[in-house]
Scaffold this motif. Structure first.
Motif, PDB file in Angstrom:
ATOM      1  N   ARG A 288       0.839  -1.207   0.000  1.00  0.00           N
ATOM      2  CA  ARG A 288       0.000   0.000   0.000  1.00  0.00           C
ATOM      3  C   ARG A 288       0.873   1.255   0.000  1.00  0.00           C
ATOM      4  O   ARG A 288       0.611   2.212  -0.727  1.00  0.00           O
ATOM      5  CB  ARG A 288      -0.916  -0.006   1.221  1.00  0.00           C
ATOM      6  CG  ARG A 288      -1.826   1.191   1.268  1.00  0.00           C
ATOM      7  CD  ARG A 288      -2.815   1.077   2.397  1.00  0.00           C
ATOM      8  NE  ARG A 288      -3.605   2.288   2.449  1.00  0.00           N
ATOM      9  CZ  ARG A 288      -3.978   2.889   3.552  1.00  0.00           C
ATOM     10  NH1 ARG A 288      -3.674   2.368   4.716  1.00  0.00           N
ATOM     11  NH2 ARG A 288      -4.684   3.985   3.523  1.00  0.00           N
ATOM     12  N   GLN A 289       1.930   1.250   0.819  1.00  0.00           N
ATOM     13  CA  GLN A 289       2.819   2.398   0.864  1.00  0.00           C
ATOM     14  C   GLN A 289       3.564   2.574  -0.455  1.00  0.00           C
ATOM     15  O   GLN A 289       3.800   3.708  -0.887  1.00  0.00           O
ATOM     16  CB  GLN A 289       3.814   2.242   2.018  1.00  0.00           C
ATOM     17  CG  GLN A 289       3.174   2.383   3.380  1.00  0.00           C
ATOM     18  CD  GLN A 289       4.110   1.972   4.503  1.00  0.00           C
ATOM     19  OE1 GLN A 289       4.999   1.138   4.308  1.00  0.00           O
ATOM     20  NE2 GLN A 289       3.901   2.547   5.673  1.00  0.00           N
ATOM     21  N   LEU A 290       3.924   1.466  -1.116  1.00  0.00           N
ATOM     22  CA  LEU A 290       4.557   1.561  -2.433  1.00  0.00           C
ATOM     23  C   LEU A 290       3.635   2.264  -3.424  1.00  0.00           C
ATOM     24  O   LEU A 290       4.072   3.088  -4.221  1.00  0.00           O
ATOM     25  CB  LEU A 290       4.922   0.169  -2.956  1.00  0.00           C
ATOM     26  CG  LEU A 290       6.201  -0.442  -2.412  1.00  0.00           C
ATOM     27  CD1 LEU A 290       6.320  -1.895  -2.867  1.00  0.00           C
ATOM     28  CD2 LEU A 290       7.401   0.353  -2.869  1.00  0.00           C
ATOM     29  N   GLY A 291       2.354   1.918  -3.356  1.00  0.00           N
ATOM     30  CA  GLY A 291       1.380   2.567  -4.233  1.00  0.00           C
ATOM     31  C   GLY A 291       1.283   4.057  -3.955  1.00  0.00           C
ATOM     32  O   GLY A 291       1.230   4.873  -4.879  1.00  0.00           O
ATOM     33  N   GLU A 292       1.259   4.413  -2.668  1.00  0.00           N
ATOM     34  CA  GLU A 292       1.190   5.828  -2.289  1.00  0.00           C
ATOM     35  C   GLU A 292       2.452   6.568  -2.743  1.00  0.00           C
ATOM     36  O   GLU A 292       2.368   7.675  -3.268  1.00  0.00           O
ATOM     37  CB  GLU A 292       1.025   5.974  -0.777  1.00  0.00           C
ATOM     38  CG  GLU A 292      -0.333   5.552  -0.260  1.00  0.00           C
ATOM     39  CD  GLU A 292      -1.434   6.501  -0.704  1.00  0.00           C
ATOM     40  OE1 GLU A 292      -1.294   7.726  -0.501  1.00  0.00           O
ATOM     41  OE2 GLU A 292      -2.431   6.008  -1.260  1.00  0.00           O
ATOM     42  N   LEU A 293       3.619   5.966  -2.539  1.00  0.00           N
ATOM     43  CA  LEU A 293       4.866   6.607  -2.958  1.00  0.00           C
ATOM     44  C   LEU A 293       4.893   6.803  -4.474  1.00  0.00           C
ATOM     45  O   LEU A 293       5.325   7.854  -4.965  1.00  0.00           O
ATOM     46  CB  LEU A 293       6.071   5.769  -2.513  1.00  0.00           C
ATOM     47  CG  LEU A 293       6.362   5.773  -1.014  1.00  0.00           C
ATOM     48  CD1 LEU A 293       7.423   4.721  -0.682  1.00  0.00           C
ATOM     49  CD2 LEU A 293       6.812   7.138  -0.552  1.00  0.00           C
ATOM     50  N   ALA A 294       4.422   5.813  -5.204  1.00  0.00           N
ATOM     51  CA  ALA A 294       4.373   5.935  -6.665  1.00  0.00           C
ATOM     52  C   ALA A 294       3.405   7.046  -7.069  1.00  0.00           C
ATOM     53  O   ALA A 294       3.682   7.815  -8.001  1.00  0.00           O
ATOM     54  CB  ALA A 294       3.958   4.613  -7.293  1.00  0.00           C
ATOM     55  N   ARG A 295       2.283   7.137  -6.374  1.00  0.00           N
ATOM     56  CA  ARG A 295       1.304   8.181  -6.668  1.00  0.00           C
ATOM     57  C   ARG A 295       1.892   9.568  -6.394  1.00  0.00           C
ATOM     58  O   ARG A 295       1.730  10.491  -7.196  1.00  0.00           O
ATOM     59  CB  ARG A 295       0.048   7.962  -5.831  1.00  0.00           C
ATOM     60  CG  ARG A 295      -1.179   8.579  -6.461  1.00  0.00           C
ATOM     61  CD  ARG A 295      -2.429   8.241  -5.697  1.00  0.00           C
ATOM     62  NE  ARG A 295      -2.732   9.429  -4.923  1.00  0.00           N
ATOM     63  CZ  ARG A 295      -3.029   9.453  -3.643  1.00  0.00           C
ATOM     64  NH1 ARG A 295      -3.095   8.351  -2.967  1.00  0.00           N
ATOM     65  NH2 ARG A 295      -3.277  10.568  -3.035  1.00  0.00           N
ATOM     66  N   TYR A 296       2.587   9.719  -5.274  1.00  0.00           N
ATOM     67  CA  TYR A 296       3.199  11.005  -4.942  1.00  0.00           C
ATOM     68  C   TYR A 296       4.287  11.367  -5.951  1.00  0.00           C
ATOM     69  O   TYR A 296       4.418  12.522  -6.350  1.00  0.00           O
ATOM     70  CB  TYR A 296       3.779  10.992  -3.532  1.00  0.00           C
ATOM     71  CG  TYR A 296       2.741  10.853  -2.442  1.00  0.00           C
ATOM     72  CD1 TYR A 296       1.478  11.392  -2.572  1.00  0.00           C
ATOM     73  CD2 TYR A 296       3.033  10.178  -1.280  1.00  0.00           C
ATOM     74  CE1 TYR A 296       0.530  11.262  -1.583  1.00  0.00           C
ATOM     75  CE2 TYR A 296       2.086  10.039  -0.270  1.00  0.00           C
ATOM     76  CZ  TYR A 296       0.836  10.587  -0.425  1.00  0.00           C
ATOM     77  OH  TYR A 296      -0.093  10.463   0.562  1.00  0.00           O
ATOM     78  N   ALA A 297       5.071  10.372  -6.359  1.00  0.00           N
ATOM     79  CA  ALA A 297       6.109  10.624  -7.355  1.00  0.00           C
ATOM     80  C   ALA A 297       5.482  11.052  -8.681  1.00  0.00           C
ATOM     81  O   ALA A 297       5.971  11.970  -9.348  1.00  0.00           O
ATOM     82  CB  ALA A 297       6.976   9.382  -7.547  1.00  0.00           C
ATOM     83  N   GLY A 298       4.389  10.415  -9.052  1.00  0.00           N
ATOM     84  CA  GLY A 298       3.697  10.793 -10.284  1.00  0.00           C
ATOM     85  C   GLY A 298       3.130  12.197 -10.208  1.00  0.00           C
ATOM     86  O   GLY A 298       3.217  12.972 -11.163  1.00  0.00           O
ATOM     87  N   ALA A 299       2.570  12.553  -9.060  1.00  0.00           N
ATOM     88  CA  ALA A 299       2.021  13.896  -8.890  1.00  0.00           C
ATOM     89  C   ALA A 299       3.133  14.936  -8.936  1.00  0.00           C
ATOM     90  O   ALA A 299       2.976  16.011  -9.530  1.00  0.00           O
ATOM     91  CB  ALA A 299       1.258  13.989  -7.569  1.00  0.00           C
ATOM     92  N   SER A 300       4.253  14.612  -8.336  1.00  0.00           N
ATOM     93  CA  SER A 300       5.399  15.527  -8.351  1.00  0.00           C
ATOM     94  C   SER A 300       5.912  15.719  -9.771  1.00  0.00           C
ATOM     95  O   SER A 300       6.202  16.840 -10.199  1.00  0.00           O
ATOM     96  CB  SER A 300       6.498  14.975  -7.453  1.00  0.00           C
ATOM     97  OG  SER A 300       7.639  15.783  -7.516  1.00  0.00           O
ATOM     98  N   ARG A 301       6.005  14.628 -10.499  1.00  0.00           N
ATOM     99  CA  ARG A 301       6.470  14.690 -11.883  1.00  0.00           C
ATOM    100  C   ARG A 301       5.499  15.510 -12.729  1.00  0.00           C
ATOM    101  O   ARG A 301       5.895  16.336 -13.536  1.00  0.00           O
ATOM    102  CB  ARG A 301       6.601  13.264 -12.429  1.00  0.00           C
ATOM    103  CG  ARG A 301       7.255  13.152 -13.756  1.00  0.00           C
ATOM    104  CD  ARG A 301       7.589  11.715 -14.170  1.00  0.00           C
ATOM    105  NE  ARG A 301       6.615  10.706 -13.802  1.00  0.00           N
ATOM    106  CZ  ARG A 301       6.772   9.843 -12.792  1.00  0.00           C
ATOM    107  NH1 ARG A 301       7.850   9.871 -12.051  1.00  0.00           N
ATOM    108  NH2 ARG A 301       5.845   8.954 -12.523  1.00  0.00           N
ATOM    109  N   TRP A 302       4.188  15.308 -12.517  1.00  0.00           N
ATOM    110  CA  TRP A 302       3.187  16.059 -13.272  1.00  0.00           C
ATOM    111  C   TRP A 302       3.299  17.549 -12.952  1.00  0.00           C
ATOM    112  O   TRP A 302       3.266  18.379 -13.855  1.00  0.00           O
ATOM    113  CB  TRP A 302       1.778  15.554 -12.931  1.00  0.00           C
ATOM    114  CG  TRP A 302       0.742  16.272 -13.729  1.00  0.00           C
ATOM    115  CD1 TRP A 302       0.264  15.924 -14.954  1.00  0.00           C
ATOM    116  CD2 TRP A 302       0.072  17.481 -13.367  1.00  0.00           C
ATOM    117  NE1 TRP A 302      -0.657  16.845 -15.373  1.00  0.00           N
ATOM    118  CE2 TRP A 302      -0.802  17.807 -14.423  1.00  0.00           C
ATOM    119  CE3 TRP A 302       0.117  18.319 -12.262  1.00  0.00           C
ATOM    120  CZ2 TRP A 302      -1.604  18.934 -14.394  1.00  0.00           C
ATOM    121  CZ3 TRP A 302      -0.678  19.440 -12.234  1.00  0.00           C
ATOM    122  CH2 TRP A 302      -1.534  19.741 -13.297  1.00  0.00           C
TER     123      TRP A 302
END
Length: 121
Positions: free
Chosen positions: A22-36
Protein backbone atom coordinates in the motif's frame (compact mmCIF):
# COMPACT_ATOMS: atom_id res chain seq x y z
CA UNK A 1 54.96 25.45 21.92
CA UNK A 2 52.92 22.30 21.45
CA UNK A 3 50.48 22.12 18.59
CA UNK A 4 47.17 20.45 19.38
CA UNK A 5 45.74 18.39 16.56
CA UNK A 6 41.99 18.16 16.58
CA UNK A 7 40.58 14.96 15.21
CA UNK A 8 36.97 14.68 14.10
CA UNK A 9 35.18 11.37 13.96
CA UNK A 10 32.62 10.99 11.21
CA UNK A 11 29.90 8.40 11.50
CA UNK A 12 27.74 7.13 8.71
CA UNK A 13 24.32 5.57 8.98
CA UNK A 14 22.63 3.62 6.25
CA UNK A 15 18.86 3.35 6.16
CA UNK A 16 16.64 1.43 3.82
CA UNK A 17 12.95 1.80 3.27
CA UNK A 18 10.82 -1.29 3.48
CA UNK A 19 7.37 -0.03 2.50
CA UNK A 20 4.29 -2.20 2.39
CA UNK A 21 2.47 -2.73 -0.91
CA UNK A 22 0.00 0.00 0.00
CA UNK A 23 2.82 2.40 0.86
CA UNK A 24 4.56 1.56 -2.43
CA UNK A 25 1.38 2.57 -4.23
CA UNK A 26 1.19 5.83 -2.29
CA UNK A 27 4.87 6.61 -2.96
CA UNK A 28 4.37 5.94 -6.67
CA UNK A 29 1.30 8.18 -6.67
CA UNK A 30 3.20 11.00 -4.94
CA UNK A 31 6.11 10.62 -7.35
CA UNK A 32 3.70 10.79 -10.28
CA UNK A 33 2.02 13.90 -8.89
CA UNK A 34 5.40 15.53 -8.35
CA UNK A 35 6.47 14.69 -11.88
CA UNK A 36 3.19 16.06 -13.27
CA UNK A 37 3.54 19.30 -11.27
CA UNK A 38 7.13 19.80 -12.48
CA UNK A 39 6.20 19.14 -16.12
CA UNK A 40 3.16 21.43 -15.84
CA UNK A 41 5.27 24.27 -14.41
CA UNK A 42 8.00 23.73 -17.01
CA UNK A 43 5.45 23.82 -19.85
CA UNK A 44 3.99 27.08 -18.49
CA UNK A 45 7.46 28.61 -18.23
CA UNK A 46 8.37 27.51 -21.78
CA UNK A 47 5.08 28.91 -23.13
CA UNK A 48 5.73 32.19 -21.33
CA UNK A 49 9.23 32.40 -22.80
CA UNK A 50 7.94 31.66 -26.32
CA UNK A 51 5.38 34.44 -25.95
CA UNK A 52 8.12 36.83 -24.77
CA UNK A 53 10.42 35.79 -27.64
CA UNK A 54 7.66 36.37 -30.22
CA UNK A 55 6.98 39.85 -28.85
CA UNK A 56 10.70 40.73 -28.84
CA UNK A 57 11.12 39.47 -32.41
CA UNK A 58 8.11 41.52 -33.55
CA UNK A 59 9.56 44.68 -31.98
CA UNK A 60 12.99 44.05 -33.54
CA UNK A 61 11.39 43.52 -36.97
CA UNK A 62 9.57 46.84 -36.49
CA UNK A 63 12.96 48.55 -36.05
CA UNK A 64 13.42 48.60 -32.28
CA UNK A 65 16.90 48.02 -30.91
CA UNK A 66 17.12 44.36 -29.69
CA UNK A 67 18.28 45.36 -26.20
CA UNK A 68 15.48 47.92 -25.90
CA UNK A 69 12.94 45.38 -27.19
CA UNK A 70 13.98 42.93 -24.46
CA UNK A 71 13.64 45.60 -21.78
CA UNK A 72 10.21 46.75 -22.98
CA UNK A 73 8.65 43.31 -23.36
CA UNK A 74 6.81 42.08 -20.28
CA UNK A 75 5.08 38.72 -20.14
CA UNK A 76 3.41 37.49 -16.94
CA UNK A 77 5.45 34.77 -15.29
CA UNK A 78 3.73 31.56 -14.24
CA UNK A 79 3.25 31.44 -10.50
CA UNK A 80 2.76 35.15 -10.07
CA UNK A 81 -0.45 36.01 -8.27
CA UNK A 82 -3.38 36.05 -10.65
CA UNK A 83 -1.60 34.48 -13.63
CA UNK A 84 -1.52 30.80 -12.68
CA UNK A 85 -4.68 28.88 -13.62
CA UNK A 86 -6.62 27.28 -10.80
CA UNK A 87 -6.56 23.51 -10.62
CA UNK A 88 -9.70 21.98 -12.02
CA UNK A 89 -11.02 18.56 -11.12
CA UNK A 90 -10.68 16.06 -13.90
CA UNK A 91 -8.41 13.44 -15.32
CA UNK A 92 -4.71 13.69 -14.56
CA UNK A 93 -1.87 13.23 -17.05
CA UNK A 94 -2.38 9.47 -17.16
CA UNK A 95 -6.11 9.79 -17.87
CA UNK A 96 -7.06 8.73 -14.35
CA UNK A 97 -9.22 10.86 -12.13
CA UNK A 98 -7.05 13.02 -9.87
CA UNK A 99 -7.32 11.90 -6.28
CA UNK A 100 -7.05 13.77 -3.02
CA UNK A 101 -5.20 12.42 -0.02
CA UNK A 102 -7.84 10.88 2.30
CA UNK A 103 -6.71 13.00 5.26
CA UNK A 104 -7.19 16.18 3.28
CA UNK A 105 -10.57 15.06 2.01
CA UNK A 106 -11.75 14.38 5.55
CA UNK A 107 -10.50 17.73 6.81
CA UNK A 108 -12.38 19.56 4.05
CA UNK A 109 -15.59 17.61 4.49
CA UNK A 110 -15.89 18.07 8.22
CA UNK A 111 -14.90 21.54 9.42
CA UNK A 112 -14.85 20.41 13.07
CA UNK A 113 -11.99 18.03 12.41
CA UNK A 114 -8.32 18.66 11.88
CA UNK A 115 -6.40 16.13 9.73
CA UNK A 116 -9.02 13.51 10.41
CA UNK A 117 -8.94 14.04 14.18
CA UNK A 118 -11.11 16.30 16.33
CA UNK A 119 -9.53 19.68 16.94
CA UNK A 120 -8.26 20.25 20.48
CA UNK A 121 -10.40 22.66 22.48
Amino acid sequence: MKRVVRQEVLRAFRFTLDPTERQLGELARYAGASRWAFNHALAAKVASHRQWREQVDALVEAGTDPLEARKRTKVPLPGRRGTWPRATPGPGPTGEQASVHPGLRRARQSPGHHHGRPRPR
